[in-house]
Design a protein around this motif. Structure first.
Motif, PDB file in Angstrom:
ATOM      1  N   THR A   1       0.833  -1.202   0.000  1.00 19.63           N
ATOM      2  CA  THR A   1       0.000   0.000   0.000  1.00 19.63           C
ATOM      3  C   THR A   1       0.863   1.245   0.000  1.00 19.63           C
ATOM      4  OG1 THR A   1      -1.801  -1.127   1.157  1.00 19.63           O
ATOM      5  CG2 THR A   1      -1.764   1.277   1.275  1.00 19.63           C
ATOM      6  N   GLY A   2       1.903   1.247   0.830  1.00 22.46           N
ATOM      7  CA  GLY A   2       2.823   2.380   0.864  1.00 22.46           C
ATOM      8  C   GLY A   2       3.536   2.572  -0.458  1.00 22.46           C
ATOM      9  N   LEU A   3       3.996   1.472  -1.066  1.00 23.34           N
ATOM     10  CA  LEU A   3       4.665   1.546  -2.366  1.00 23.34           C
ATOM     11  C   LEU A   3       3.721   2.113  -3.417  1.00 23.34           C
ATOM     12  CD1 LEU A   3       6.956   0.843  -4.361  1.00 23.34           C
ATOM     13  CD2 LEU A   3       5.964  -1.456  -4.530  1.00 23.34           C
ATOM     14  N   MET A   4       2.497   1.619  -3.413  1.00 23.20           N
ATOM     15  CA  MET A   4       1.509   2.071  -4.389  1.00 23.20           C
ATOM     16  C   MET A   4       1.179   3.555  -4.183  1.00 23.20           C
ATOM     17  SD  MET A   4      -2.038   0.110  -5.187  1.00 23.20           S
ATOM     18  CE  MET A   4      -3.286   0.813  -6.269  1.00 23.20           C
ATOM     19  N   THR A   5       1.019   3.965  -2.946  1.00 19.06           N
ATOM     20  CA  THR A   5       0.703   5.359  -2.643  1.00 19.06           C
ATOM     21  C   THR A   5       1.843   6.286  -3.046  1.00 19.06           C
ATOM     22  OG1 THR A   5      -0.676   4.647  -0.780  1.00 19.06           O
ATOM     23  CG2 THR A   5      -0.002   6.947  -0.819  1.00 19.06           C
ATOM     24  N   LEU A   6       3.076   5.891  -2.719  1.00 18.43           N
ATOM     25  CA  LEU A   6       4.236   6.701  -3.089  1.00 18.43           C
ATOM     26  C   LEU A   6       4.395   6.777  -4.601  1.00 18.43           C
ATOM     27  CD1 LEU A   6       6.847   5.593  -0.395  1.00 18.43           C
ATOM     28  CD2 LEU A   6       5.987   7.914  -0.759  1.00 18.43           C
ATOM     29  N   ALA A   7       4.198   5.649  -5.281  1.00 20.52           N
ATOM     30  CA  ALA A   7       4.282   5.646  -6.745  1.00 20.52           C
ATOM     31  C   ALA A   7       3.236   6.577  -7.340  1.00 20.52           C
ATOM     32  CB  ALA A   7       4.096   4.222  -7.282  1.00 20.52           C
TER      33      ALA A   7
END
Length: 493
Positions: free
Chosen positions: A59-65
């Motif tokens: 989720t964090g990776l997706m949000t940052l991306a």
């Protein structure tokens, strides 16, 4: 003329939001009640500590991306309306209207209502009179409770504060945003220092990747555990991310206020990167604390917080259960106050940001013309007032949480379209100035689109009760656009 903190923008908005204000708007809008609740459902969906942390990490990776890609659009068009403007320039007025229609009807107003009720419920820990069992009006088919009363009162209060000017709203956000971030770090510290349980840690981390879903039969109380692997595991991860993605949502709301931000081409991008990065780290660390204090697996019939575990914490309130383990009743009260601060600050950020979209739609002749007017304090007062009324009605309806579930698919759909708009605008506006270009283009934007599309596909197949109504809700906006779009423009003329 250079942009200063007091110089008015050409639109009549006042540029008063600086970098710190913007970071607090991003982080404060993201951190609501979700981080204290949704880990229970994630735990039931994936069943192991490793996959629980993986869900939050993805989720964090997706949000940052998404944020790092989205930044190109904010630097290209740093204007009030944010995502609505980007969709309009990428695909035309119909798609932009569908986004604004869904945003007003459910996404933002429904979020305001849900967060306000969460604020009221946790206030009940301190003042027991605020309870869903305290019925103030009973008409048989409709009940009005003290929780609904306080929820609506909080919405009205924050709306009145934001009616006085964007500076007042940002002051509230700075105070509550920074307080809850500090408090979350304090929870981390106290949790690791006072609450760590060696037996629980050994239990949780010795079987990191033994994934299994847990289903509770509410009628019999029986639970069914199913080992997950292969495609079933991917489906489990995808459905588990529903809660964590909503807990991490609203990272883009700062773009709605583009005309009120000092040096927006730099500030919006930086605030999204700093804010989403900070919240992502906090969320992962908070879940590590959960796993250091409570066993992930539990029994819904357990007699105490330890036996119920993360999976079956009372009312899914994992944060409260952890606080009870750390320091008993005083810690439970402290975490309740923290969640009250968190939800109040979260709602302030959402209430402040969303009317800028309705303002932009009205300026385009696609919404009520009155929403295109700024009050004497330089804010869209009518849009704030109408949003307040609709969000309050959703508090009364008792259906806002269902509507939020229904719109998950629509939220991801519009994010996919928005990020894809980077590719569209690189082709249609190749020479337009882009002070910031998406990092890792085209890989990072494509990664976000692929991840979000996968979750949408999972939702369509395995969560049809949630995804299809959301899609239908968006579709209903098409006839509304053609029926009322021309009427709005005629009224404006």
């Amino acid at each position: 003329m250079s942009e200063t903190a007091t110089a008015p923008a050409a639109t009549g908005f006042k540029r008063e939001i600086k970098l710190f204000d913007a970071v607090m708007l991003v982080a404060g809008s993201m951190i609501g009640s979700g981080i204290f609740i949704v880990s229970a459902d994630i735990g039931r969906s994936v069943g192991s500590a490793g996959y629980l942390l993986l869900v939050w990490g993805l989720t964090g990776l997706m949000t940052l991306a998404g944020a790092l890609s989205y930044g190109e659009l904010t630097s290209l068009m740093p204007r009030a309306g944010g995502q609505y403007v980007y969709l309009r320039e990428s695909y035309g007025p119909l798609v932009a209207f569908l986004y604004g229609w869904t945003l007003f009807l459910v996404i933002q107003s429904g979020t305001i209502a849900a967060v306000a009720v969460a604020f009221a419920r946790f206030t009940g820990v301190l003042v027991p009179w605020f309870s869903e069992e305290t019925i103030l009006l009973d008409l048989g088919f409709f009940q009005f409770t003290s929780v609904q009363l306080l929820a609506i009162a909080s919405i009205i209060l924050l709306t009145l504060v934001n009616q006085q000017g964007v500076r007042n709203g940002t002051i509230i956000q700075n105070i509550f945003g920074s307080t809850k971030i500090i408090a979350l770090f304090a929870l981390l510290g106290f949790g690791l220092l006072l609450g760590t349980n060696a037996e629980v840690m050994d239990l949780n981390f010795s079987n990191l990747w033994d994934a299994q879903s847990v289903v509770l039969d509410k009628e019999t109380g029986a639970i069914t555990r199913t080992t997950l692997s292969g495609w079933a595991l991917m489906v489990g991860i995808g459905t588990a991310m529903i809660g964590s993605l909503f807990s991490s949502d609203a990272w883009n709301n700062i773009g709605f206020s583009g005309d009120e931000i000092v040096n927006p081409k730099r500030t919006i991008v930086l605030s999204m990167a700093i804010g989403t990065g900070l919240v992502t780290i906090l969320y992962i660390l908070i879940n590590v604390v959960y796993l250091a204090i409570l066993p992930l697996q539990g029994d819904p019939a357990g007699i105490d917080v330890l036996s119920r575990g993360i999976q079956f914490a009372s009312n899914d309130r994992v944060g409260t259960a952890v606080a009870e383990m750390i320091g008993g009743a005083p810690a439970t009260i402290a975490i309740a106050i923290l969640i009250m601060i968190s939800t109040f600050g979260c709602n302030n950020g959402v209430i402040l940001s969303a009317p800028r979209v309705y303002y932009a739609m009205a300026k385009d002749g696609l919404f009520f013309p009155r929403m295109a007017r700024l009050n004497k304090n330089g804010v869209p007062g009518a849009a704030l007032a109408i949003q307040c009324v609709w969000a309050s009605l959703l508090c009364l309806s008792g259906r806002y949480s269902d509507l939020l579930d229904y719109v998950i698919f629509a939220v991801l759909l519009f994010y996919i379209l928005t990020i894809a708009g980077i590719f569209v605008l690189r082709r249609t506006m190749p020479d337009a100035p882009r002070p910031y270009k998406a990092i890792g283009y085209p890989v990072l934007p494509a990664l976000y689109i692929i991840m979000a599309s996968f979750i949408c596909t999972i939702l369509l197949i395995y969560k049809p009760d949630y995804s299809w109504p959301g899609l239908i809700l968006v579709g209903v906006g098409v006839p509304v656009y053609f029926l009322f779009g021309k009427r709005f423009r005629k009224i404006e003329d």
